[in-house]
Write an enzyme that holds these catalytic residues in place. Structure first.
Site, PDB file in Angstrom:
ATOM      1  N   PRO A 118       3.688   3.765   2.152  1.00 55.42           N
ATOM      2  CA  PRO A 118       2.664   2.800   1.724  1.00 55.42           C
ATOM      3  C   PRO A 118       3.086   1.361   1.972  1.00 55.42           C
ATOM      4  CG  PRO A 118       3.026   4.471   0.043  1.00 55.42           C
ATOM      5  CD  PRO A 118       4.112   4.646   1.060  1.00 55.42           C
ATOM      6  N   CYS A 119       2.108   0.500   2.203  1.00 58.90           N
ATOM      7  CA  CYS A 119       2.360  -0.917   2.451  1.00 58.90           C
ATOM      8  C   CYS A 119       2.359  -1.652   1.111  1.00 58.90           C
ATOM      9  CB  CYS A 119       1.285  -1.483   3.374  1.00 58.90           C
ATOM     10  SG  CYS A 119       1.586  -3.175   3.892  1.00 58.90           S
ATOM     11  N   GLN A 120       3.538  -2.082   0.667  1.00 59.82           N
ATOM     12  CA  GLN A 120       3.657  -2.759  -0.624  1.00 59.82           C
ATOM     13  C   GLN A 120       4.535  -3.998  -0.477  1.00 59.82           C
ATOM     14  OE1 GLN A 120       4.624  -0.060  -3.845  1.00 59.82           O
ATOM     15  NE2 GLN A 120       3.743   1.648  -2.776  1.00 59.82           N
ATOM     16  N   TYR A 122       7.949  -5.716  -0.213  1.00 59.34           N
ATOM     17  CA  TYR A 122       9.280  -5.282   0.201  1.00 59.34           C
ATOM     18  C   TYR A 122      10.364  -6.278  -0.190  1.00 59.34           C
ATOM     19  CZ  TYR A 122       6.200  -2.449   3.019  1.00 59.34           C
ATOM     20  OH  TYR A 122       5.201  -1.601   3.419  1.00 59.34           O
TER      21      TYR A 122
END
Length: 446
Positions: A118-120, A122
């Site tokens: 998932p794109c969260q 970082y």
């Protein structure tokens, strides 16, 4: 549907003489990476044979949806239905890794780690000098990938990594363009990996769906790379050919040694991300460029995956009295709106979308909300030969992602099947990358 071929009788590759590449699949979903790498041989069950990309064998997998979601682990149940009851660990990966680090759970040694994470956020909480290792904010999932890669120490570190994410990963966050990807590259560099990345639009390589995703291929190698040559001739360029590049098209980027430094200062104040749709990195030096796809094979369309009209349940057809609602949602808009929380008034505008969707072109990107009867701007609508309008059935969504027809027919609802496909990847993409990687490994073994 491999490499743009619309038929299901693709030729088999003879890989029996090659050394097995043991794979761990993280964030496995319904098994897109595994299917693309290993193939699927049960022609009787799903009326399809999908070839192997090489001597890949998935020996461990993890899939978990957090509590409070509507998914209730049905993706993991689908995975087990196809690959076996013990094929996937259906627990929070963060908890699984904690157990493994304490010696309470054994994860096998692997040669390759794959996953669509998932794109969260970082970002990094502390510099390496203070953290005793890298600490990500909120325990987000990139750091679980990082922990998995270093779990067994440098002597048993996986040699290859193949990851998938949304195309905006290269531009995130909006407040510091490119920061998140710089952090990922910094982490991979710290672990000794050389990296290729590429935004692949599946429709540009013959697949029946326009889906742009970032693919990251990392490997431990002693080979000294020419970054410019790797951009045009690396494994990702072999898998997905591009037009010839000139040095003038390429830009250089220095990746911070410490992910904390990337968090604090990478491209701060920059309006655009320095990362373009293709790139390579070795030892902290990166080169990136825009590319033009160069594909001459077969091209598939939405129409190629449609099932016969007589097989479509009546519930997927749009009642005539509701057509106006669908058309309104898909039409252009320019209207005054008020934010309910703040009371702020603003002008909202959006362009029109095709109605119905063209069956002579690749489809739009499948989203997780594709299922269900309710009218939506983003769901696909096609017109039958008889002039009726209908939604896509789950079997068509399966095939738009390159899965065999009926792959998600494992007890799920229409909405659940659509959710899985909206989260999935185009299976032929990891297949093509895996094929290029397997050929490279075979050359090393000669």
């Amino acid at each position: 549907m491999i490499g743009g071929h619309c038929d299901t009788d693709s030729e088999w590759r003879n890989v029996s003489s090659q050394k097995v590449i043991k794979v761990a699949e993280l964030f496995a979903g319904v098994g897109g990476f595994r299917l693309g790498l290993e193939g699927y041989h049960n022609a009787h069950e799903l009326q399809m044979r999908m070839p192997s990309a090489g001597p890949f064998k998935t020996v461990w997998a993890n899939q978990w949806e957090p509590p409070g979601t509507q998914t209730k682990q049905f993706a993991a149940r689908c995975y087990r239905a196809h690959f076996g009851e013990q094929s996937v660990v259906n627990e929070d990966i963060h908890e699984v890794l904690a157990k493994a680090q304490k010696g309470e759970l054994e994860i096998p040694d692997v040669d390759m780690v794959v996953g669509g994470f998932p794109c969260q956020d970082y970002s990094v909480a502390k510099p390496l000098s203070q953290a005793g290792g890298i600490e990500g904010k909120k325990g987000v999932l990139w750091w679980d990938i990082y922990d998995f890669l270093r779990l067994k120490g440098p002597d048993k570190q996986p040699r290859y990594v193949l990851l998938e994410n949304v195309d905006r990963l290269l531009k995130s966050p909006a407040s510091q363009r490119g920061r998140d990807f710089a952090i990922i590259l910094s982490c991979l560099n710290k672990l000794g990996y050389s990296v290729e990345w590429r935004v692949v639009n599946s429709a540009e390589y013959g697949f029946p769906q326009r889906r742009k995703r970032t693919y990251i291929l990392a490997q431990l190698t002693d080979e000294r790379w020419s970054l410019e040559n790797m951009l045009s001739g690396g494994l990702l360029a072999q898998a997905f050919p591009i037009a010839e590049l000139s040095p003038e098209q390429m830009s250089s980027i220095e990746i911070p040694d410490d992910p904390f430094v990337a968090t604090e200062g990478f491209n701060k104040g920059g309006k655009l991300s320095p990362f373009m749709e293709a790139g390579v990195m070795q030892k902290g030096h990166a080169s990136t460029c825009k590319i033009i796809e160069s594909y001459t094979g077969l091209r598939c369309t939405l129409g190629d995956v449609l099932v016969p009209d007589e097989e479509v349940p009546e519930e997927f057809y749009i009642e005539s009295e509701k057509l106006s609602q669908w058309k309104r949602l898909k039409g252009a808009k320019s209207e005054d709106r008020i934010n309910k929380k703040t009371g702020f008034s603003y002008r909202y505008s959006e362009g029109s979308m095709s109605f119905p969707d063209s069956v002579d072109k690749p489809s739009r990107t499948i989203l997780t909300g594709e299922g269900g009867r309710g009218a939506s701007r983003f769901k696909h609508i096609i017109q039958t030969k008889e002039g009726r309008y209908r939604r896509l059935v789950p079997d068509e969504l399966d095939q738009l992602q390159g899965f065999p027809r009926g792959w998600t027919k494992t007890g799920m609802t229409d909405g659940q099947r659509a959710f899985c496909m909206g989260n999935a990847l185009v299976v032929g993409i990891p297949h093509a990358i895996g094929r290029a990687l397997a050929q490279s490994i075979a050359q090393e073994q000669l």
